[in-house]
Each structure stands twice: as C-alpha cells, then as structure tokens.
Design a protein around this motif. Structure first.
Motif, mmCIF file in Angstrom:
data_model
loop_
_atom_site.group_PDB
_atom_site.id
_atom_site.type_symbol
_atom_site.label_atom_id
_atom_site.label_comp_id
_atom_site.label_asym_id
_atom_site.label_seq_id
_atom_site.Cartn_x
_atom_site.Cartn_y
_atom_site.Cartn_z
ATOM 1 N N PHE A 29 1.382 11.576 15.330
ATOM 2 C CA PHE A 29 0.360 10.683 14.584
ATOM 3 C C PHE A 29 0.562 9.337 14.638
ATOM 4 O O PHE A 29 -0.683 8.529 14.753
ATOM 5 N N TRP A 33 -2.996 7.217 15.468
ATOM 6 C CA TRP A 33 -3.676 6.452 14.534
ATOM 7 C C TRP A 33 -3.682 4.982 15.154
ATOM 8 O O TRP A 33 -4.835 4.630 14.798
ATOM 9 N N PHE A 45 -8.144 -1.971 9.821
ATOM 10 C CA PHE A 45 -6.808 -1.388 10.252
ATOM 11 C C PHE A 45 -5.564 -1.818 9.227
ATOM 12 O O PHE A 45 -4.481 -1.193 8.947
ATOM 13 N N PHE A 46 -5.691 -3.013 8.884
ATOM 14 C CA PHE A 46 -4.758 -3.446 7.862
ATOM 15 C C PHE A 46 -5.628 -3.677 6.401
ATOM 16 O O PHE A 46 -6.003 -4.927 6.151
ATOM 17 N N SER A 47 -5.879 -2.704 5.826
ATOM 18 C CA SER A 47 -6.971 -2.945 4.835
ATOM 19 C C SER A 47 -6.309 -3.263 3.541
ATOM 20 O O SER A 47 -5.276 -2.793 2.946
ATOM 21 N N LYS A 48 -6.699 -4.322 2.736
ATOM 22 C CA LYS A 48 -6.061 -4.480 1.571
ATOM 23 C C LYS A 48 -6.403 -3.780 0.605
ATOM 24 O O LYS A 48 -5.999 -3.461 -0.345
ATOM 25 N N TRP A 51 -6.283 2.218 2.282
ATOM 26 C CA TRP A 51 -5.834 2.416 3.733
ATOM 27 C C TRP A 51 -7.011 3.477 4.407
ATOM 28 O O TRP A 51 -7.238 3.679 5.687
ATOM 29 N N GLN B 180 -0.239 -3.330 4.056
ATOM 30 C CA GLN B 180 -1.589 -3.158 4.330
ATOM 31 C C GLN B 180 -1.856 -1.914 5.416
ATOM 32 O O GLN B 180 -2.889 -1.642 5.488
ATOM 33 N N ILE B 182 -1.064 2.019 6.886
ATOM 34 C CA ILE B 182 -1.291 3.521 6.228
ATOM 35 C C ILE B 182 0.048 3.911 5.315
ATOM 36 O O ILE B 182 0.003 4.154 4.074
ATOM 37 N N SER B 185 0.953 1.298 2.396
ATOM 38 C CA SER B 185 0.196 1.388 1.142
ATOM 39 C C SER B 185 0.514 2.750 0.529
ATOM 40 O O SER B 185 0.259 3.062 -0.865
ATOM 41 N N ILE B 186 0.377 3.988 1.366
ATOM 42 C CA ILE B 186 0.792 5.069 0.539
ATOM 43 C C ILE B 186 2.024 5.002 -0.234
ATOM 44 O O ILE B 186 2.214 5.699 -1.280
#
Lengths: 293, 343
Positions: A29, A33, A45-48, A51, B180, B182, B185-186
């Motif tokens: 993964f 990803w 990709f670095f979402s504030k 995600w 920030q 995956i 943030s999870i």
C-alpha cells in the motif's frame, strides 16, 4: 499425500490467511499510495482538510484543471536537474557491478577451490569486514581523500563502493562456486590447462547464474547506498539518493515537497522493474548464503 | 590449489579490501587520537576615540596555514574519548554523585549525546531483530500454505519493502504518517486529538522507527525461512504424525530444529544491519528525538564548513568495538560450524 499431511483446521487457515493479507497490504500500500499521490498537488497529498482529497484530487482539479498532474515530475527532473543525478547513479552503479563481479569471481573461485586453512581465515575476515558500519569507514576516508584531492570524484566513490561490497560478493560467489563440481576444472587441468585456463574455458561458461544473482545484489547495494554517496561526492556528481535527501531541506521551505515525492517514485521505478524480471534470482540469492552454507 | 595461484586469484579483491576497509579503520583510530587545532590568537591594540583597548583576534591566515601543514590536528591522546560528547567520564561521575536513585542517573546520562545514541541503537537492535525473526517466520508459514498461483505475486509484493532504498522507504512512510498524510490524519481521527503528531514525542518517534525497521527487514527473514520450509523432510513429519505428534508438536520438534541454522544466519545479518541503523533517522528527520551511533558520526563529518574528524573518529572506534562485542558469540558459532564442515 502431502495434502493430507498438511491439511489444516479451517480456523487456523483463517488466521494464517488474514495475517498474509495484512502483510500484503502493509508491504504494497505505501508504494501504491505514493505513486498515486505523486500525480497530485501538494494540497491534496498533504491535505489539511481531509485525507480523501488525495484520492479525489480536489485541489489538483482547481489548481491544474485535471485530476492528475505531472508538475512534480517536471519540477524534479527539469527544474531541479534530477536527470544529472540519475545519470551519475547510472555510471556509478554500472561500474560498481562490473568491477565487483570481476574481482569477486576471481577471489570467490580461489576461496572455493583452495581447501587450505588460510582460505577459511580470509572468509572470516571478510565477515568481520562485512559487519563494519559503512559510515565508520567513510569517516576514515574523508581526511586522506581531501589531502590527496581524491574527494568528490565519481571514480573515488566507485572504488570505495567496490571495496565495501567485496566481502559480501566474495561470500556469495564462494558459495556458488562450491556448487560447481571440482572435477570439471580438475579434469581440464589434467588435460594440460593451467589453473587460469581451466577457469577461463571451463568454469566461466557455467558460472553465469551465480554471477547474475550476485550482480543483482551488488546493484542493490550500490543503488541504495546513502552514506558513501552523500559524503564522498561533490554537489555536481551527486547521485539520486543524496539528491533526494537534499531536496528535503530545500523543498520543504519552498513549498514544493511534491518534487521530492516525484523523485522518490522515479528512483523506486527501476527497483520495481528489477524485481519484476529477476524475482527468482533475488530469492535464490537471499537463500544461497544461508541454505548452502 | 597451489598457494601461488591462490594468491594471484585473490590479490585484486584483497587489495581493495585492505586499502578501503582495513586502512580506513587504522585511519579512524589515528584520527580519534587527534583534535582540531586551536585558532591562533593575536593580541591587537585597538585605539579609538575612547582610548586604547587590547583585544584578542583570530589570526585567520596563520590558522589556515597551520591547518594546511598538519591537517590531522594536534595530538590529543584519549582526550576525545573521555570528553562530554563521547564517554563523558566526568559528567557520568558527576551525575552518579548528584542523582537520587538509579532512574534519575539513567535519565541524566541519556542527556549525553553518546549515551543517547547508544541507547537508541541498542534498543533498536534488540527489539527489531527478534520481531523480524518472528514476523518473517509467521509470514513464511502463511505464504507456504497459500495456493500456488498466488504465491508468486505475494512474494513479489513482499520483496518491495526490503529492496527499496532505505532512505526512500522511510520517506514514503514518513509522508504517510505526517499529520496531513493519510495514516497521520486517520490516527488523529481515531484518537480524536487534532494535535496528535508522531514526530513530536520521543516515544512515538522510537516506535515509528522500529516499525519501519520491522517493515523493512521482515521480507529478508521471510524469504530465507520460506526457502527453508521447502526443504523440511516430509518423512520425518510423517513419522512424527504416525507417532501421534500434534500440529504444534510437529512444528516445535521437526520444523523449528530444521530451521535453526537459518535462524542463526538471519540473526547474524540482522544484528550487523540493525546496529548500523542510520538512513531512517535521516528519512524521518527524527534526530531531535532519536539518534544512532552511525548518525552522530555522519553529523560530525557531513557539515561542510566544520568537520570534526577527531570526534567522528572516536565515535567510529567505539562503534567498531560495539559491533565486535555484539558479533563475538555469533562469530564463534559460525567458526565452529565451519570448522566442523571443512575438516
């Protein structure tokens, strides 16, 4: 027959299968990803916010007009001249593999055929050398290399990496040569060949499977190296891995981490292709040292 | 093989190893006994409107000249080994006297750079190595029981974490566990803590690095064990079954002893490789919370303006001593095994 012997209760099967599933996801993964994310903008990709933006590509749509963008790759390869690093890596890795194998086959063959006490001592010495952390050796090179103006050049890094790879190469090729029957070269010598002629005409034609496998591992050692290439090469001669490391500092402040992400994906691609074609050789190589001795 | 022929065959390989592995070790020892020159100071009288003042000024030219003439620096004996950045005898003695209780002493010692790095390196080595052996064995058992047509793809996928460049592998994970990213943030959602960051706390950083280590090295153990499982003698297993051995007993008394030499091999390689842990610290930018012996050597020599060869040399010598202590038991065993086989 073996079916009956190895038949398991269903509950045990469930546990084993779920374990393997978890492992497969954990192993693959992160790569999928990052590959997917490398075609997005940093805001995704670095979402504030969320995600899942990295999957849908909301910011990418807004900023570039499409769901995918090659901006990261353009930035890394063209703007930041990653291609120079790629060429340097190519030169270094190719030379390291060729030289390592040439020296290693000669040495490994001698160690496999000697049968003397000192051959065994040499193998143990190689094992001790194999254990030396690379960075301790590098800290020994720097000062003399500065003094003799050897620092920073590609050939220096090549010869150093050949030397660092030698212990491993010797061990591996030694165990491959042990598997080639002694009678082969000895009968050639009875027919009047010298040792080197016997090696050249009888052993060389049959040694390629072992050499290819060892070559793969030399390739990996040279390609993946960070401590030697990061400290012994000048800025202009830098290879991909230290280049990526230096991206980290600069891109973080400039706000284009995606350059580094794209560079990372680019550097992983050759390894991916390598496993695709040479999976069997890699597996046999990993086990050669262990199973055969 | 004749001694002469053997000599010529092995010569090129031996020369490179002596020049670039044995000599650097000597060079490291020599460096560790020296230290950078002190700057040459000149007394200069500075006269201004408010009178004259005597000042000490660094003589840049003379200092550079001295550095040029004797690049190794001046002889310092074992001074570098015992200073604050290495074995720190004075500080340790001091901490011992002043601290109340062992815990306090340990936490004081762990503020010293060398002991901090040593603590992480040892913890990493002794936690990651057994976990790698365990996971590798379990995955091997699992994959071995899969139907044939999915074995190939599973092995392909399993090789990825091992073959990828360590620095790149750690970066890939680092971006995922970013606040920030995956996973980061999870995790924040799960623990309902928007400020949760795996990079901030030392404990979480250590765990993260070790998770990376297990992820990176398990495939190696898996492949070796998997190959070993293919050669388990089926006669012995059958005999054990006829004698009424349960599945667990068969694994314990037939399969595990058969895999013992392989375990020693993986152990040897893993001890060597985990003790030199370095790239993940760079990749995870973890140096604030975790440093390793290799990392502090790199830190001493990677700075372009000021390179501390003496300090790097001393840490290197101490690291080499550490590696030797770690490997002596395994080496002795290999020695005996090999002797038995050869003679």
């Amino acid at each position: 027959m073996s079916d009956i012997v190895y038949r398991r209760p269903p509950a045990l099967n469930m546990i084993i299968w779920s374990l393997v599933m978890v492992w497969v996801v954990a192993a693959s993964f992160p790569f999928l990803w990052t590959l997917w994310g490398s075609f997005k903008v940093q805001g995704d990709f670095f979402s504030k916010a969320d995600w899942t933006n990295a999957i849908t590509g909301v910011r990418t749509q807004v900023e570039t007009g499409g769901a995918f963008t090659g901006n990261g790759y353009f930035g890394a390869w063209v703007t930041k001249s990653f291609w120079i690093a790629a060429i340097n890596t190519g030169i270094i890795v190719f030379s390291v593999v060729i030289i390592s194998l040439t020296l290693g086959t000669l040495g490994g063959y001698a160690l496999a055929r000697s049968g003397k006490r000192y051959a065994f001592y040499l193998l143990m010495l190689a094992l001790v050398f194999r254990a030396m952390p690379h960075i301790t050796l590098v800290s020994g090179y720097l000062l003399p290399f500065f003094e003799w103006n050897l620092w920073g050049h590609i050939p220096t890094a090549i010869i150093v990496m050949v030397a660092i790879n030698q212990p491993f190469t010797l061990w591996m090729l030694h165990s491959f040569f042990l598997n080639i029957p002694k009678d082969l070269d000895e009968s050639a010598m009875v027919d009047g060949c010298t040792r080197f002629q016997a090696f050249r005409h009888v052993i060389v034609p049959v040694m390629w499977p072992g050499v290819v496998t060892t070559g793969l591992f030399s390739f990996l050692l040279a390609y993946n190296d960070f401590s030697v290439t990061a400290t012994l090469l000048s800025q202009a001669n830098q290879t991909m891995v230290p280049k990526i490391a230096s991206f980290l500092g600069t891109t973080q402040t400039e706000g284009n981490v995606m350059f580094a992400v794209a560079a990372v994906v680019s550097a992983t691609a050759p390894l991916f292709i390598l496993i695709l074609f040479f999976q069997r050789q890699i597996v046999s190589g990993l086990t050669a040292g262990a199973v055969k001795g | 093989m004749k001694n002469r022929t053997f000599f010529w065959f092995i010569l090129p390989s031996l020369i490179t190893m002596l020049l670039f592995i044995a000599l650097p070790i000597v060079s490291v020892v020599v460096q560790s006994l020296h230290i950078e020159h002190e700057a040459i100071l000149n007394e200069v009288e500075n006269c201004g409107p408010f009178g004259c003042k005597k000042e000490l000024v660094i003589d840049v030219k003379e200092t550079a000249k001295l550095k040029d003439e004797r690049p190794l620096g001046r002889f310092n004996g074992l001074g570098t080994y015992t200073n604050r950045n290495h074995l720190a005898f004075t500080e340790i003695r001091h901490a011992w006297k002043l601290s109340n209780g062992v815990a306090d002493f340990v936490s004081k010692s762990l503020n010293l750079p060398f002991y901090r790095a040593l603590a992480f390196t040892l913890t990493y080595t002794f936690i990651v190595t057994p976990l790698v052996l365990m996971f590798g064995f379990l995955i091997a058992l699992g994959v071995n029981s899969l139907p044939k047509y999915i074995k190939g793809p599973t092995i392909f996928v399993s090789l990825l974490p091992m073959i990828v460049t360590p620095l790149i592998g750690s970066l890939i994970l680092f971006w995922m566990i970013d606040a920030q990213g995956i996973v980061g943030s999870i995790l924040q959602k799960i623990f309902d803590d928007p400020n949760l960051s795996l990079k901030a706390s030392p404990l979480l950083t250590w765990i993260m690095l070790m998770v990376y280590g297990v992820w990176h090295s398990s495939p190696f153990a898996f492949i070796v064990f998997y190959a070993g499982l293919q050669t388990v003698p089926s006669d012995t297993i059958e005999a054990a079954m006829i004698d009424g051995a349960s599945r667990w007993e068969r694994t314990k008394y037939v399969v595990l002893p058969h895999l013992m030499p392989l375990t020693m091999f993986i152990l040897l390689i893993q001890l060597m490789d985990n003790f030199r842990v370095f790239e993940p610290i760079v990749g995870f930018s973890a140096q604030a919370n975790a440093t390793s012996l290799s990392w502090i050597i790199y830190n001493d020599i990677s700075n372009n303006e000021d390179q501390f060869f003496g300090s790097a040399g001393a840490t290197s010598v101490l690291t080499i001593i550490g590696v030797s202590i770690l490997l002596i038991p395994v080496l002795i065993r290999t020695w005996h095994d090999f002797n038995r086989k050869v003679i």
